[in-house]
Enzyme design. Structure first.
Site, PDB file in Angstrom:
ATOM      1  CB  SER A  71      -0.960  -0.038   1.189  1.00 47.09           C
ATOM      2  OG  SER A  71      -1.864   1.029   1.136  1.00 47.09           O
ATOM      3  CG  ASP A  88      -3.717   3.764  -1.172  1.00 39.76           C
ATOM      4  OD1 ASP A  88      -4.312   3.317  -2.180  1.00 39.76           O
ATOM      5  OD2 ASP A  88      -3.871   3.276  -0.040  1.00 39.76           O
ATOM      6  CG  ASP A 147      -3.439  -1.053  -2.016  1.00 42.99           C
ATOM      7  OD1 ASP A 147      -3.378   0.128  -1.617  1.00 42.99           O
ATOM      8  OD2 ASP A 147      -3.870  -1.976  -1.291  1.00 42.99           O
TER       9      ASP A 147
END
Length: 461
Positions: free
Chosen positions: A104, A250, A252
């Site tokens: 992430s 962000d 992902d």
């Protein structure tokens, strides 16, 4: 006969997902063990796997898939895909589970995994996830009854894009210019398919793409729009292109962040309140789940719209469990995670901006028109992170100072103390070695700043 791998201490299992520093906490061996453990502990026969755009994700995904196959599970490989695409494919295509290789927004020397069971339901942190960690660490794996097979699964994206587009009425959308910043992460290719689907349905949207191509070197920094230093690029582009709003994701893209037409960043809690009210217009009396970090505006908007607020611990495993148990139609976290009952109770970074575009069209208002008064009525500090030598001692000092004066204390997630005109939440992160502070008030920004300074001084000793 048990297949024996030597036991290994694995330190990358966090509260409900896997996050670790590359080379020391997470490597191909750990990824393989997680695959074997997932297949065995869940008796999985079909697993969806996706990965983000980090340089190490292909290698880790390949090792994970080998482990799953050796454990007897067939894998449908999404390749480069967002976490929510994995959630959707797991539930929509009836897989036994799904795993996304992603860190992430964590630093570039990290990677990780997000894991779900059938129906995209999170693994229970205290039982299923803990069992997975034990299997992976122990290394004694039962031989599989068969060798699993892997095949690419690109067709999943079209089904996902159609399901996302179904959340809005394309015929209700007015002409709008939207700047989108993928941050050179995973969002770009998926966004393009959604944009094509919206155009096919007649939505008159113009998109300005910024940092759109996936690039594992992250030339503009790790895509984390929540960090103040990452926000000016999107804000300036919104103004330069005369966009009606800006959206940034962000790494992902399971979180999306908003900028109004002036380039002002809109904190996540105000979007939670906005979407709560929008859902309650369509579903009067529905339940809405929210996290306990910043709540005053959210509570007020839910109450004003006739809804029922349900508070849950921060983190996707806990929010989703609360939504499933309560039957809530929507759930939101101030960190920009948004969860939808009709998206298999999963979080999405694509559905929220579509809903906001639809809302602006239906109301014929700007994002600033909808939220400026709310931001003045319920100012907040934004989340402040502290790396402390003695977190427990620091938190204890704050509680000793403010606890006796509080009108209400809530220990659901960290410590929340509420007073006549302000409140704060102080908690350890579920995924990083930090303590997080949020302060908010009813209409008094100066009070927020003063209390933030007092608490910071106590935390730093």
């Amino acid at each position: 006969m048990v297949e024996v791998m030597p036991p290994r201490q694995i330190d990358c299992f966090k509260a409900y997902d896997v996050r670790g520093r590359l080379g020391t906490e997470l490597d191909a061996d750990v990824a393989y063990r997680i695959g074997r453990a997932f297949a065995q502990s869940r008796q999985a026969r079909q697993v969806i796997v996706g990965r983000d755009s980090r340089a190490t994700s292909p290698e880790l995904a390949a090792a994970l898939i080998r482990g799953l196959n050796d454990g007897g599970a067939d894998v449908r490989d999404l390749g480069l895909a967002g976490t929510e695409e994995m959630y959707f494919a797991t539930a929509h295509f009836g897989a036994d589970g799904g795993i996304e290789v992603t860190a992430s927004h964590n630093p570039i020397d990290y990677n990780g995994m997000k894991l779900v069971g059938a129906g995209a339901a999170p693994l229970d942190p205290e039982t299923e996830f803990a069992e997975l960690a034990r299997f992976a660490s122990a290394g004694g794996f039962a031989p599989a009854p068969r060798q699993g097979q892997t095949r690419p699964f690109p067709e999943a994206r079209a089904a996902y894009a159609s399901a996302v587009a179904d959340f809005i009425d394309a015929s209700a959308i007015r002409p709008m210019r939207v700047l989108v910043n993928a941050g050179n992460g995973t969002a770009g290719p998926t966004f393009d398919v959604i944009a094509d689907e919206l155009a096919r349905r007649g939505a008159p949207l113009e998109f300005i793409r910024l940092n759109h191509d996936s690039d594992a070197s992250f030339p503009n920094g790790i895509p984390n729009p929540l960090l103040p230093e990452n926000q000016p690029m999107t804000a300036e582009a919104v103004r330069a292109h005369g966009a009606d709003l800006g959206v940034a994701w962000d790494g992902d893209f399971d979180r999306c962040f908003f900028f109004d037409a002036t380039g002002r960043f809109i904190a996540g809690e105000y979007i939670v309140g906005l979407l709560s009210a929008a859902f309650l217009e369509k579903h009067p009396g529905a339940k809405i789940v929210h996290d306990p970090r910043v709540v005053l505006n959210t509570r007020a908007m839910i109450a004003d719209a006739g809804g029922v607020a349900v508070e849950a611990r921060t983190g996707h495993a806990f929010l989703k469990r609360a939504m499933r148990q309560s039957g809530a139609i929507y759930g939101g976290e101030m960190s920009a995670h948004h969860y939808f009952r009709d998206f298999h109770f999963a979080d999405s970074g694509m559905i929220p901006w579509l809903l906001v575009v639809e809302l602006l069209s239906l109301k014929n208002l700007s994002l600033a028109d909808l939220l400026s008064a709310r931001m003045q009525a319920y100012p907040s500090s934004g989340e402040i992170n502290f790396r402390l030598a003695d977190p427990d001692g620091a938190i204890a000092r704050v509680v000793a100072q403010f606890g006796p004066k509080a009108e209400r204390r809530d220990d659901l997630d960290g410590i929340s103390l509420e007073f006549a005109n302000w409140r704060f939440n102080l908690r350890r992160s579920n995924t990083e070695p930090v303590v997080r502070l949020n302060v908010e008030s009813r209409g008094d920004a100066a009070l927020v700043a003063a209390k933030q300074a007092e608490i910071e001084a106590l935390l730093k000793g």
